[in-house]
Design an enzyme around this catalytic site. Structure first.
Site, mmCIF file in Angstrom:
data_model
loop_
_atom_site.group_PDB
_atom_site.id
_atom_site.type_symbol
_atom_site.label_atom_id
_atom_site.label_comp_id
_atom_site.label_asym_id
_atom_site.label_seq_id
_atom_site.Cartn_x
_atom_site.Cartn_y
_atom_site.Cartn_z
ATOM 1 N N HIS A 103 0.878 -1.103 -0.107
ATOM 2 C CA HIS A 103 -0.083 0.099 0.063
ATOM 3 C C HIS A 103 0.852 1.237 0.135
ATOM 4 C CE1 HIS A 103 -3.108 -2.838 1.281
ATOM 5 N NE2 HIS A 103 -3.964 -2.142 0.754
ATOM 6 N N LYS A 130 -0.247 5.079 4.659
ATOM 7 C CA LYS A 130 -1.113 3.932 5.364
ATOM 8 C C LYS A 130 -0.710 3.804 6.663
ATOM 9 C CE LYS A 130 -3.473 -0.422 5.262
ATOM 10 N NZ LYS A 130 -4.577 0.185 5.739
HETATM 11 N N1 LIG Z 1 -12.923 -0.991 3.800
HETATM 12 C C1 LIG Z 1 -12.351 -0.517 2.900
HETATM 13 O O1 LIG Z 1 -12.500 -1.023 1.497
HETATM 14 C C2 LIG Z 1 -11.024 0.631 2.963
HETATM 15 C C3 LIG Z 1 -10.532 1.036 1.841
HETATM 16 C C4 LIG Z 1 -9.573 2.172 1.982
HETATM 17 C C5 LIG Z 1 -9.143 2.360 3.068
HETATM 18 N N2 LIG Z 1 -9.776 1.777 4.174
HETATM 19 C C6 LIG Z 1 -9.264 2.383 5.867
HETATM 20 O O2 LIG Z 1 -10.028 3.559 5.913
HETATM 21 C C7 LIG Z 1 -9.197 4.274 6.787
HETATM 22 C C8 LIG Z 1 -9.024 5.587 6.335
HETATM 23 O O3 LIG Z 1 -8.343 5.357 5.219
HETATM 24 P P1 LIG Z 1 -7.976 6.780 4.321
HETATM 25 O O4 LIG Z 1 -6.762 6.481 3.458
HETATM 26 O O5 LIG Z 1 -9.155 7.490 3.956
HETATM 27 O O6 LIG Z 1 -7.020 7.424 5.511
HETATM 28 P P2 LIG Z 1 -7.014 9.157 5.624
HETATM 29 O O7 LIG Z 1 -5.954 9.366 6.912
HETATM 30 O O8 LIG Z 1 -6.956 9.882 4.668
HETATM 31 O O9 LIG Z 1 -8.506 9.709 6.446
HETATM 32 C C9 LIG Z 1 -8.790 9.345 7.760
HETATM 33 C C10 LIG Z 1 -9.747 10.781 8.046
HETATM 34 O O10 LIG Z 1 -10.475 10.544 9.146
HETATM 35 C C11 LIG Z 1 -10.404 11.851 9.889
HETATM 36 N N3 LIG Z 1 -10.821 11.547 11.377
HETATM 37 C C12 LIG Z 1 -10.184 11.175 12.457
HETATM 38 N N4 LIG Z 1 -10.548 11.321 13.605
HETATM 39 C C13 LIG Z 1 -11.780 11.712 13.096
HETATM 40 C C14 LIG Z 1 -12.990 11.839 14.020
HETATM 41 N N5 LIG Z 1 -13.198 11.717 15.275
HETATM 42 N N6 LIG Z 1 -14.281 12.232 13.208
HETATM 43 C C15 LIG Z 1 -14.216 12.323 11.753
HETATM 44 N N7 LIG Z 1 -13.012 12.278 11.024
HETATM 45 C C16 LIG Z 1 -12.022 11.747 11.827
HETATM 46 C C17 LIG Z 1 -8.934 12.244 9.742
HETATM 47 O O11 LIG Z 1 -8.945 13.633 10.253
HETATM 48 C C18 LIG Z 1 -8.673 11.880 8.108
HETATM 49 O O12 LIG Z 1 -9.299 12.806 7.476
HETATM 50 C C19 LIG Z 1 -7.921 3.373 7.276
HETATM 51 O O13 LIG Z 1 -8.248 2.665 8.390
HETATM 52 C C20 LIG Z 1 -7.854 2.576 6.017
HETATM 53 O O14 LIG Z 1 -7.273 1.305 6.286
HETATM 54 C C21 LIG Z 1 -10.746 0.902 4.258
HETATM 55 O O1 LIG Z 2 -5.570 2.505 1.575
HETATM 56 C C1 LIG Z 2 -5.662 2.024 2.690
HETATM 57 O O2 LIG Z 2 -5.161 2.161 3.805
HETATM 58 C C2 LIG Z 2 -6.597 0.662 2.764
HETATM 59 N N1 LIG Z 2 -6.786 0.023 3.669
HETATM 60 C C3 LIG Z 2 -7.782 -1.124 3.959
HETATM 61 C C4 LIG Z 2 -7.053 -2.384 4.599
HETATM 62 O O3 LIG Z 2 -6.267 -1.962 5.688
HETATM 63 O O4 LIG Z 2 -7.401 -3.359 4.238
HETATM 64 C C5 LIG Z 2 -8.385 -1.534 2.355
HETATM 65 C C6 LIG Z 2 -7.296 -1.534 1.451
HETATM 66 C C7 LIG Z 2 -6.681 0.125 1.252
#
Ligand SMILES: NC(=O)c1ccc[n+]([C@@H]2O[C@H](COP(=O)([O-])OP(=O)(O)OC[C@H]3O[C@@H](n4cnc5c(N)ncnc54)[C@H](O)[C@@H]3O)[C@@H](O)[C@H]2O)c1
Ligand SMILES: O=C(O)C1=N[C@H](C(=O)O)CCC1
Length: 276
Positions: free
Chosen positions: A155, A159
């Site tokens: 990634h 991350k």
């Molecule tokens: N399930 C999926 O398909 C999937 C896909 C991508 C990312 N993710 C996960 O999603 C999460 C976020 O990923 P990202 O790349 O967007 O990260 P990022 O750091 O770009 O975004 C996270 C956001 O959450 C905000 N945040 C923190 N505390 C908060 C609160 N109390 N209230 C509201 N907002 C708050 C941060 O300020 C930030 O803007 C990670 O855990 C990642 O692993 C999951």
């Molecule tokens: O970009 C990320 O952070 C992602 N988080 C998820 C994970 O932790 O599996 C999904 C893939 C991208």
């Protein structure tokens, strides 16, 4: 048709921005609220037409049908507690939870619908199905076993958690399918000079760098052959479309904890499917 009222938490983040675009583009949903952390520099700014970035303190006033939460574990626990207090379904994409935090989310799902999924892309959920089938064939079935199972993920440099939630979920799936205890089978560090792999280990390899959106690989390494099943994400749009499908599902689901298998089996929305 009554539009589903959606809130997006983490709206200033990488996923938050993608999800806001997906919600605004879908004719069945309306963006009602966008939440960020109290410290975020964009608080008070406009997230989309007439929608300002706020904290979730006033969630009750927004009369949400579902909240889509891609934030950080501590925030997700707070946000889901608010959802439970206000009868709002929750779609949690956040990863990196401890077992205790996941247990708390399960407790909260006694009174609201929660979709908790580390990866909401259709392709990764197909990867889970294929990896489970391969494990049954090679390791747990008539083909005799002897295949070492490894999980590889890569990634972007920003991350925070490692291994990815997707990789951990796939490792747990492989362990469950082959009847091994994941807590003892998982190996995250093989640093050293005299390592000897034990049978039934599930090793994790992690790469971080650049703007890589995400790759996950299930590896079955046998004697004289290897089988690898790979999924590569090249855009976060698929995650966002999956999260929107999950919100449409959760808004109409009875209280309980659901994963993407439940969402993808039930939700046959033609307009979303057509756009995948
Ligand atoms: N399930 C999926 O398909 C999937 C896909 C991508 C990312 N993710 C996960 O999603 C999460 C976020 O990923 P990202 O790349 O967007 O990260 P990022 O750091 O770009 O975004 C996270 C956001 O959450 C905000 N945040 C923190 N505390 C908060 C609160 N109390 N209230 C509201 N907002 C708050 C941060 O300020 C930030 O803007 C990670 O855990 C990642 O692993 C999951
Ligand atoms: O970009 C990320 O952070 C992602 N988080 C998820 C994970 O932790 O599996 C999904 C893939 C991208």
């Amino acid at each position: 048709m009554t539009m589903i009222r959606i809130g997006v938490a983490g709206s200033g983040g990488r996923m938050g921005q993608e999800i806001i675009a997906a919600v605004c583009a879908d004719p069945r949903t309306t963006l009602v609220a966008t939440y960020e952390s109290p410290q975020h520099p964009r608080l008070g700014e406009t997230a989309a037409d007439g929608i300002f970035i706020t904290t979730a303190d006033n969630m009750k006033e927004h009369h949400l049908d579902a909240l889509i939460d891609f934030t950080v574990p501590a925030a997700s626990l707070q946000l889901t507690t608010l959802c439970e207090q206000h009868g709002v379904a929750s779609v949690i994409g956040t990863t990196g939870f401890t077992e205790a935090e996941k247990l708390r989310l399960h407790e909260l799902s006694s009174s609201i619908a929660i979709v908790l999924a580390p990866n909401m892309s259709v392709g990764v959920n197909a990867l889970f199905e294929l990896a489970e089938h391969a494990a049954k064939l090679l390791q747990a079935g008539a083909l005799g076993g002897g295949y070492d199972m490894e999980v590889f993920e890569t990634h972007h440099r920003n991350k925070k958690d490692a291994p990815s939630g997707t990789a951990l979920y796939m490792g747990e799936l492989l362990a469950r399918t082959t009847g091994v205890d994941f807590s003892t089978a998982a190996v995250h560090d093989r640093h050293g000079r005299e390592y000897s792999r034990k049978e039934h280990e599930i090793g994790f390899s992690v790469v971080r760098g650049g703007d890589i959106v995400g790759e996950h690989r299930a590896i079955f390494a046998g004697n004289g052959e290897q089988l690898e099943i790979v999924h590569r994400s090249t855009s976060r749009t698929n995650y966002a479309i999956g999260a929107l499908r999950a919100a449409l599902f959760a808004a109409n689901a009875t209280p309980g904890m659901y994963n993407m298998s439940a969402v993808l089996d039930v939700n046959k929305s033609p307009s979303i499917t057509a756009s995948l």
